[in-house]
Design a protein around this motif. Structure first.
Motif, PDB file in Angstrom:
ATOM      1  N   GLU A   1       0.820  -1.208   0.000  1.00 31.74           N
ATOM      2  CA  GLU A   1       0.000   0.000   0.000  1.00 31.74           C
ATOM      3  C   GLU A   1       0.852   1.255   0.000  1.00 31.74           C
ATOM      4  O   GLU A   1       0.354   2.355  -0.195  1.00 31.74           O
ATOM      5  N   ASP A   2       2.137   1.098   0.232  1.00 35.72           N
ATOM      6  CA  ASP A   2       3.023   2.257   0.288  1.00 35.72           C
ATOM      7  C   ASP A   2       3.146   2.909  -1.083  1.00 35.72           C
ATOM      8  O   ASP A   2       3.122   2.233  -2.120  1.00 35.72           O
ATOM      9  N   ALA A   3       3.286   4.221  -1.083  1.00 33.90           N
ATOM     10  CA  ALA A   3       3.465   4.942  -2.343  1.00 33.90           C
ATOM     11  C   ALA A   3       4.753   4.475  -3.011  1.00 33.90           C
ATOM     12  O   ALA A   3       5.774   4.281  -2.347  1.00 33.90           O
ATOM     13  N   PRO A   4       4.726   4.252  -4.321  1.00 35.00           N
ATOM     14  CA  PRO A   4       5.932   3.789  -5.020  1.00 35.00           C
ATOM     15  C   PRO A   4       6.996   4.875  -5.062  1.00 35.00           C
ATOM     16  O   PRO A   4       6.700   6.061  -4.857  1.00 35.00           O
ATOM     17  N   PRO A   5       8.246   4.506  -5.334  1.00 40.38           N
ATOM     18  CA  PRO A   5       9.331   5.499  -5.417  1.00 40.38           C
ATOM     19  C   PRO A   5       9.068   6.518  -6.522  1.00 40.38           C
ATOM     20  O   PRO A   5       8.331   6.249  -7.472  1.00 40.38           O
ATOM     21  N   LYS A   6       9.689   7.679  -6.399  1.00 43.08           N
ATOM     22  CA  LYS A   6       9.563   8.694  -7.443  1.00 43.08           C
ATOM     23  C   LYS A   6      10.266   8.253  -8.719  1.00 43.08           C
ATOM     24  O   LYS A   6       9.868   8.631  -9.815  1.00 43.08           O
ATOM     25  N   ASP A   7      11.326   7.481  -8.560  1.00 44.00           N
ATOM     26  CA  ASP A   7      12.055   6.955  -9.713  1.00 44.00           C
ATOM     27  C   ASP A   7      11.198   5.891 -10.398  1.00 44.00           C
ATOM     28  O   ASP A   7      10.877   4.858  -9.804  1.00 44.00           O
ATOM     29  N   ILE A   8      10.818   6.125 -11.649  1.00 39.47           N
ATOM     30  CA  ILE A   8       9.898   5.227 -12.350  1.00 39.47           C
ATOM     31  C   ILE A   8      10.498   3.843 -12.561  1.00 39.47           C
ATOM     32  O   ILE A   8       9.800   2.833 -12.450  1.00 39.47           O
ATOM     33  N   GLN A   9      11.784   3.773 -12.855  1.00 39.16           N
ATOM     34  CA  GLN A   9      12.420   2.471 -13.050  1.00 39.16           C
ATOM     35  C   GLN A   9      12.375   1.651 -11.763  1.00 39.16           C
ATOM     36  O   GLN A   9      12.119   0.435 -11.790  1.00 39.16           O
ATOM     37  N   LYS A  10      12.595   2.303 -10.625  1.00 42.70           N
ATOM     38  CA  LYS A  10      12.537   1.599  -9.341  1.00 42.70           C
ATOM     39  C   LYS A  10      11.114   1.125  -9.054  1.00 42.70           C
ATOM     40  O   LYS A  10      10.913   0.045  -8.495  1.00 42.70           O
ATOM     41  N   THR A  11      10.128   1.948  -9.428  1.00 38.30           N
ATOM     42  CA  THR A  11       8.731   1.548  -9.273  1.00 38.30           C
ATOM     43  C   THR A  11       8.455   0.299 -10.101  1.00 38.30           C
ATOM     44  O   THR A  11       7.845  -0.662  -9.628  1.00 38.30           O
ATOM     45  N   PHE A  12       8.903   0.312 -11.333  1.00 38.53           N
ATOM     46  CA  PHE A  12       8.741  -0.836 -12.228  1.00 38.53           C
ATOM     47  C   PHE A  12       9.388  -2.086 -11.637  1.00 38.53           C
ATOM     48  O   PHE A  12       8.790  -3.168 -11.618  1.00 38.53           O
ATOM     49  N   ASP A  13      10.602  -1.941 -11.136  1.00 35.49           N
ATOM     50  CA  ASP A  13      11.367  -3.091 -10.650  1.00 35.49           C
ATOM     51  C   ASP A  13      10.737  -3.757  -9.431  1.00 35.49           C
ATOM     52  O   ASP A  13      10.999  -4.932  -9.163  1.00 35.49           O
ATOM     53  N   ILE A  14       9.916  -3.026  -8.690  1.00 35.02           N
ATOM     54  CA  ILE A  14       9.265  -3.610  -7.514  1.00 35.02           C
ATOM     55  C   ILE A  14       8.302  -4.720  -7.924  1.00 35.02           C
ATOM     56  O   ILE A  14       8.160  -5.721  -7.225  1.00 35.02           O
ATOM     57  N   ARG A  15       7.663  -4.553  -9.081  1.00 32.25           N
ATOM     58  CA  ARG A  15       6.634  -5.510  -9.495  1.00 32.25           C
ATOM     59  C   ARG A  15       6.928  -6.265 -10.780  1.00 32.25           C
ATOM     60  O   ARG A  15       6.501  -7.401 -10.939  1.00 32.25           O
ATOM     61  N   TYR A  16       7.607  -5.620 -11.706  1.00 30.05           N
ATOM     62  CA  TYR A  16       7.676  -6.181 -13.051  1.00 30.05           C
ATOM     63  C   TYR A  16       9.100  -6.485 -13.510  1.00 30.05           C
ATOM     64  O   TYR A  16      10.079  -6.006 -12.932  1.00 30.05           O
ATOM     65  N   VAL A  17       9.159  -7.276 -14.574  1.00 31.09           N
ATOM     66  CA  VAL A  17      10.426  -7.519 -15.262  1.00 31.09           C
ATOM     67  C   VAL A  17      10.179  -7.380 -16.758  1.00 31.09           C
ATOM     68  O   VAL A  17       9.087  -7.684 -17.252  1.00 31.09           O
ATOM     69  N   LEU A  18      11.173  -6.889 -17.472  1.00 32.55           N
ATOM     70  CA  LEU A  18      11.129  -6.852 -18.928  1.00 32.55           C
ATOM     71  C   LEU A  18      12.085  -7.924 -19.420  1.00 32.55           C
ATOM     72  O   LEU A  18      13.280  -7.890 -19.117  1.00 32.55           O
ATOM     73  N   ILE A  19      11.541  -8.886 -20.155  1.00 35.72           N
ATOM     74  CA  ILE A  19      12.318 -10.038 -20.600  1.00 35.72           C
ATOM     75  C   ILE A  19      12.523  -9.971 -22.112  1.00 35.72           C
ATOM     76  O   ILE A  19      11.564  -9.824 -22.876  1.00 35.72           O
ATOM     77  N   ASP A  20      13.770 -10.044 -22.538  1.00 39.50           N
ATOM     78  CA  ASP A  20      14.088 -10.132 -23.965  1.00 39.50           C
ATOM     79  C   ASP A  20      15.205 -11.160 -24.140  1.00 39.50           C
ATOM     80  O   ASP A  20      15.481 -11.944 -23.223  1.00 39.50           O
ATOM     81  N   LYS A  21      15.841 -11.161 -25.286  1.00 36.84           N
ATOM     82  CA  LYS A  21      16.872 -12.165 -25.552  1.00 36.84           C
ATOM     83  C   LYS A  21      18.024 -12.104 -24.548  1.00 36.84           C
ATOM     84  O   LYS A  21      18.662 -13.119 -24.260  1.00 36.84           O
ATOM     85  N   LYS A  22      18.278 -10.917 -24.020  1.00 42.91           N
ATOM     86  CA  LYS A  22      19.427 -10.741 -23.136  1.00 42.91           C
ATOM     87  C   LYS A  22      19.269 -11.457 -21.799  1.00 42.91           C
ATOM     88  O   LYS A  22      20.258 -11.878 -21.195  1.00 42.91           O
ATOM     89  N   ASN A  23      18.032 -11.566 -21.312  1.00 50.44           N
ATOM     90  CA  ASN A  23      17.851 -12.143 -19.975  1.00 50.44           C
ATOM     91  C   ASN A  23      16.812 -13.259 -19.922  1.00 50.44           C
ATOM     92  O   ASN A  23      16.365 -13.641 -18.841  1.00 50.44           O
ATOM     93  N   VAL A  24      16.420 -13.785 -21.081  1.00 51.79           N
ATOM     94  CA  VAL A  24      15.361 -14.795 -21.102  1.00 51.79           C
ATOM     95  C   VAL A  24      15.746 -16.045 -20.314  1.00 51.79           C
ATOM     96  O   VAL A  24      14.892 -16.666 -19.658  1.00 51.79           O
ATOM     97  N   GLU A  25      17.009 -16.414 -20.331  1.00 49.40           N
ATOM     98  CA  GLU A  25      17.438 -17.603 -19.581  1.00 49.40           C
ATOM     99  C   GLU A  25      17.315 -17.377 -18.079  1.00 49.40           C
ATOM    100  O   GLU A  25      17.012 -18.299 -17.321  1.00 49.40           O
ATOM    101  N   GLN A  26      17.542 -16.143 -17.657  1.00 43.32           N
ATOM    102  CA  GLN A  26      17.457 -15.809 -16.233  1.00 43.32           C
ATOM    103  C   GLN A  26      16.050 -16.048 -15.682  1.00 43.32           C
ATOM    104  O   GLN A  26      15.885 -16.405 -14.512  1.00 43.32           O
ATOM    105  N   TYR A  27      15.044 -15.852 -16.538  1.00 40.05           N
ATOM    106  CA  TYR A  27      13.656 -16.001 -16.105  1.00 40.05           C
ATOM    107  C   TYR A  27      12.994 -17.228 -16.733  1.00 40.05           C
ATOM    108  O   TYR A  27      11.777 -17.258 -16.923  1.00 40.05           O
TER     109      TYR A  27
END
Length: 256
Positions: free
Chosen positions: A225-251
């Motif tokens: 319920e806490d307000a997310p960080p002002k930094d948008i990338q940090k907000t994204f990283d709390i919940r989501y991941v972007l997966i492409d060829k570079k990190n697909v094996e990691q996930y």
């Protein structure tokens, strides 16, 4: 989130106690004031729940927080598109009723902001070949497109926007994904999925270049319920991941 759960638990216990005391009022007069007291607890908990979920318009309410997390997906994808597919027209495929959804503007604005205002964006939805969810109505409820769309429907939507070089789908891919004509096109557009749910086997699509990237809830996502960080990338990283060829094996575990 923990605060809301605690309030809900107290409210439930108080409600059960109130019902029990109400039934015992005739046999035990002392139960009446207890029932009234528990009723007050239920009402107070209800009011607190409404404040917590933003029904009273709190500036730090639940919907505002959720919208900021939702927008972070668009912002990060906008940067990704600008870095990898600059200059290409972007088609965003959305669910039924997207024109009237506040989240449409939130996502499109975030995409453009993430790309530094450089994107040529158009939003659209799919028209089902069988008609509006034919055979899938449930007491007037319209099924979401990801449940009923077919490869033919998806291909038809892309045919309407042949000039789009990037396709961002917020509705996933059809169940008969292998039947899509998109895969056979020589100059097919780059495909990105946002809010992907069922991704079984999609790692193969990324590895072969059929799908450029997928944004999904990460394996270590935190919902708070806490307000997310002002930094948008940090907000994204709390919940989501972007997966492409570079990190697909990691996930890789997310595709099983």
């Amino acid at each position: 989130m923990a605060g809301t759960v605690l309030i809900a638990a107290v409210m439930f216990v108080a409600l059960v106690g109130m019902i029990i005391c109400s039934k015992k009022q005739k046999a035990s007069p002392a139960a009446q004031p207890i029932a009234i007291g528990l009723l007050v607890v239920v009402i107070v908990c209800g009011v607190l729940m409404m404040y917590k979920t933003g029904i009273f318009g709190d500036t730090n309410n639940f919907m505002e927080i959720e919208n900021r997390y939702y927008a972070s997906q668009g912002n990060v994808v906008g940067k990704y598109v600008n870095s990898n597919f600059a200059g290409k027209k972007v088609l965003v495929l959305m669910d039924n009723g997207y024109e009237n959804s506040p989240r449409t503007k939130i996502l499109l604005d975030a995409l453009n902001e993430g790309a530094g205002g450089n994107l040529d964006i158009v939003a659209d939805t799919l028209t089902l070949a069988k008609g509006p969810n034919q055979g899938n109505e449930l007491q007037g409820f319209e099924m979401p497109l990801f449940e009923v769309m077919t490869a033919k429907d998806f291909d038809a939507a892309l045919e309407k926007h042949k000039d789009a070089g990037v396709i961002i789908s917020t509705i996933g891919l059809p169940r008969d994904v292998k039947a899509m004509r998109l895969w056979t096109k020589k100059d097919r557009p780059n495909l990105i999925l946002i809010s992907a749910a069922d991704m079984r086997g999609y790692d193969a699509l990324i590895k072969t270049g059929m799908v450029s990237a997928i944004v999904a809830v990460g394996p270590d996502a935190k919902f708070t319920e806490d307000a997310p960080p002002k930094d948008i990338q940090k907000t994204f990283d709390i919940r989501y991941v972007l997966i492409d060829k570079k990190n697909v094996e990691q996930y890789s575990g997310m595709f099983r």
